[in-house]
Design a protein around this motif. Structure first.
Motif, PDB file in Angstrom:
ATOM      1  N   TRP A 197      -2.949  -6.086   5.361  1.00 28.29           N
ATOM      2  CA  TRP A 197      -2.534  -5.320   6.541  1.00 28.29           C
ATOM      3  C   TRP A 197      -1.974  -6.268   7.590  1.00 28.29           C
ATOM      4  N   ARG A 198      -1.373  -5.697   8.605  1.00 28.78           N
ATOM      5  CA  ARG A 198      -1.014  -6.451   9.803  1.00 28.78           C
ATOM      6  C   ARG A 198      -1.107  -5.504  10.991  1.00 28.78           C
ATOM      7  N   SER A 212      -0.596  -1.471  10.321  1.00 29.18           N
ATOM      8  CA  SER A 212      -0.050  -0.884   9.097  1.00 29.18           C
ATOM      9  C   SER A 212      -0.609  -1.581   7.871  1.00 29.18           C
ATOM     10  N   LEU A 213      -0.784  -0.792   6.816  1.00 23.41           N
ATOM     11  CA  LEU A 213      -1.163  -1.331   5.518  1.00 23.41           C
ATOM     12  C   LEU A 213       0.042  -1.981   4.864  1.00 23.41           C
ATOM     13  N   LEU A 214      -0.237  -2.984   4.018  1.00 22.78           N
ATOM     14  CA  LEU A 214       0.800  -3.629   3.226  1.00 22.78           C
ATOM     15  C   LEU A 214       0.400  -3.595   1.763  1.00 22.78           C
ATOM     16  N   ASP A 215       1.369  -3.394   0.874  1.00 27.13           N
ATOM     17  CA  ASP A 215       1.064  -3.435  -0.549  1.00 27.13           C
ATOM     18  C   ASP A 215       1.022  -4.882  -1.029  1.00 27.13           C
ATOM     19  N   GLN A 216       0.874  -5.076  -2.318  1.00 32.45           N
ATOM     20  CA  GLN A 216       0.721  -6.429  -2.856  1.00 32.45           C
ATOM     21  C   GLN A 216       1.976  -7.279  -2.680  1.00 32.45           C
ATOM     22  N   PRO A 224      -8.289  -3.605   5.628  1.00 31.16           N
ATOM     23  CA  PRO A 224      -8.686  -4.011   4.278  1.00 31.16           C
ATOM     24  C   PRO A 224      -9.367  -5.380   4.267  1.00 31.16           C
ATOM     25  N   VAL A 225     -10.186  -5.586   3.246  1.00 31.42           N
ATOM     26  CA  VAL A 225     -10.617  -6.929   2.866  1.00 31.42           C
ATOM     27  C   VAL A 225      -9.496  -7.501   2.005  1.00 31.42           C
ATOM     28  N   ASN A 226      -8.952  -8.604   2.405  1.00 30.47           N
ATOM     29  CA  ASN A 226      -7.720  -9.203   1.893  1.00 30.47           C
ATOM     30  C   ASN A 226      -7.485  -8.995   0.392  1.00 30.47           C
ATOM     31  N   VAL A 241       3.017   0.218   3.868  1.00 31.39           N
ATOM     32  CA  VAL A 241       2.584   1.459   3.227  1.00 31.39           C
ATOM     33  C   VAL A 241       2.334   2.463   4.340  1.00 31.39           C
ATOM     34  N   LYS A 242       2.934   3.640   4.222  1.00 33.60           N
ATOM     35  CA  LYS A 242       2.828   4.638   5.279  1.00 33.60           C
ATOM     36  C   LYS A 242       2.137   5.887   4.735  1.00 33.60           C
TER      37      LYS A 242
END
Length: 548
Positions: A287-288, A406-410, A264-266, A415-416
């Protein structure tokens, strides 16, 4: 081909009962909705909020496949008050706060007045106009600056001839149509197409495709034809210029079949489609990622992109900013980027080192300079700058490495996505919870110190592609033609107002301009604005028939 996106929403079938559309045309779909106990939009739904309220508007709807309708909306007609003119590039000027600034469309009033005076002395009919923009959720609006225009012409050719005369006299400008300015009193015309997918009746698939690989561009129509799609629209932002990375690479979040293939773009929004289209939402992501070895691990800075080049910015330690900044390529000399076979035939070449992994994650080669083919089913991690020593210390031939992303929410929670979830990038957000919620500052569409960029991208009318979901859970994909006298296009504010008027509960902007394309029944139905015709894009949203 690639990948899976099935939306849950079909907002427009019923809207066909408006305008010049005969009631008989809309009745079968309305009866089907009633028989199925579904919610249908009211035939008295409001006209599009474009131009004066007395403008003519027609809506024509046809069913493309069960659960999928296409509605064409034509609003307004030729406006005799609109004309062609030449918009000048304004130098800094002796009285400007920044006399050394490059020429731009907008400047401070003193610089605009100075240029207009010089033009008048040279025999040209010049005028200075203040440009204002409305307040939105995260941007105060007000005066953007002042522009200088020369002449009033009935045709583009006449404006182009005046532009040539100005160039001979040493001035720079471009021929523009005043209908693209975004004035509320303009009478049109507008051409808007709306694809609606109703998950209660839709048995096909709504799929995101990036073609054979991420790094090469394909036209929306070719992606649709290859997949046997009933209809398609272009999707997210992507790299266009080789100087900004690999052309075709998504410039933001890209999840296909549940796999994160582009970071993602931050904090920017993504269009999320779950369960092959049974639920659609808009969410914001960070993300991380890490590369894990035997004794330690290293943080990733990117996925499937050219190291050192971050289109639209938003990455950690990016230069000049770690915040989103649209249409800007940030840099970072010290990167660790992972690659999957989805990227292309060969990973990017350049200085640094690359750990090449086989299908089991075992390091089979440390190559320097980096770049080359991957083993069948394999992957790699590239390091540049100060990260080279780190990767060399972690990866030795024969070792196993695990790449985790992995994606991260706000809230920073993981997020999986499931294998039937896809996420596409875009921005700004337009509608949230049924209310206008336009976020250009948050999403990088406000360029500090450069109001001309906002003027051209946000304030002015352009072709647009929009996506969202309505209160009934129907996915809605919208295209608006622009950059012509026959279709004025939409500003970002108008885009949000149109999405809200069409009943969207949540909506966001996708890639637009020359990328905006609508395909149905193997035909490009809109009028892409590039002079060369349909533009190859990074990815597209495809509506597939059942069993495809």
């Amino acid at each position: 081909m690639k990948k899976r996106l099935c939306g849950a929403a079909a907002v427009l079938g019923v809207l066909a009962t408006m305008g010049a559309m005969p009631a008989a045309q809309a009745a079968p779909d309305a009866r089907q909705d009633a028989q199925a106990g579904r919610h249908a939009l009211s035939p008295a739904a409001a006209a599009l909020p474009l131009g004066p309220s007395d403008l003519p508007e027609t809506r024509t709807t046809r069913t493309l496949q069960p659960g999928v309708t296409l509605t064409r909306i034509v609003r307004g007609d030729a406006d005799a008050a609109l004309h062609w003119t030449v918009e000048m590039s304004i130098p800094g000027g002796d009285s400007s706060p920044d006399p050394d600034a490059p020429p731009t469309a907008l400047k401070d009033k003193a610089s605009a007045d100075e240029l207009a005076a010089h033009l008048k002395q040279a025999g040209f009919t010049a005028r200075v106009e203040e440009v204002t923009t409305p307040k939105v959720a995260d941007y105060a609006g007000g005066t953007l600056g002042w522009r200088v225009r020369v002449g009033t012409f009935d045709s583009q050719s006449a404006a182009t001839a005046e532009r040539a005369r100005l160039k001979t006299a040493g001035y720079t400008g471009s021929a523009v149509y005043t209908g693209w300015d975004g004035n509320a009193e303009d009478r049109g015309p507008w051409l808007v197409d709306v694809l609606t997918i109703d998950p209660h009746r839709f048995r096909g698939g709504l799929e995101a495709s990036y073609g054979p690989d991420l790094e090469n561009r394909e036209t929306t129509s070719r992606l649709a034809d290859t997949a046997g799609a009933t209809a398609a629209v272009n999707a997210g932002f992507f790299v266009l210029d080789p100087a900004a990375g690999a052309p075709g690479d998504p410039a933001g979040v890209g999840v296909y079949d549940g796999r994160l293939l582009s970071e993602p773009v931050n904090g920017r929004p993504g269009l999320v489609i779950h369960g092959n289209g049974r639920q659609t939402e808009i969410a914001r992501f960070t993300w991380r990622g890490r590369v894990v070895g035997r004794d330690t691990s290293l943080s990733l800075t990117g996925i499937n992109r050219v190291p050192g080049l971050i289109r639209n910015c938003g990455g950690e330690h990016d230069i000049p900013t770690s915040l989103p900044l649209h249409d800007v390529t940030c840099t970072n000399p010290d990167e660790l980027v992972s690659f999957t076979p989805d990227f292309g035939d060969s990973t990017p070449q350049g200085e640094g080192v690359e750990a090449v992994l086989d299908a089991h994650g075992r390091v089979v080669q440390l190559r320097s300079p980096r770049g080359g083919a991957l083993p069948p089913g394999g992957s790699s991690v590239q390091a540049t700058g100060r990260r080279v020593a780190e990767l060399k210390g972690l990866a030795r031939v024969g070792d196993r490495l695990t790449v985790k992303a992995s994606l991260l929410d706000q809230q920073g929670h993981p997020v999986k996505p499931s294998p039937t979830t896809d996420i596409l990038n875009g921005g700004p957000e337009l509608v949230h919870d049924g209310r206008l919620h336009i976020t250009p500052a948050t999403d990088g569409m406000v360029h500090p110190g450069d109001p001309s960029w906002y003027y051209g991208w946000v304030q002015k009318r352009n072709p647009r592609t929009l996506a969202g979901v309505d209160a009934a859970g129907r996915t809605v994909l919208i295209t608006a033609d622009g950059r012509s006298t026959g279709a004025l296009g939409l500003s970002i504010t108008e885009s949000a107002e149109v999405a809200k008027a069409l009943g969207l509960r949540d909506a966001m902007n996708l890639d637009g301009g020359g990328s905006t394309t609508l395909v149905a029944d193997h035909t490009v139905l809109n009028h892409p604005s590039d002079a060369t015709g349909e533009r190859p894009v990074g990815d597209a949203l495809l509506i597939l028939p059942a069993g495809n």
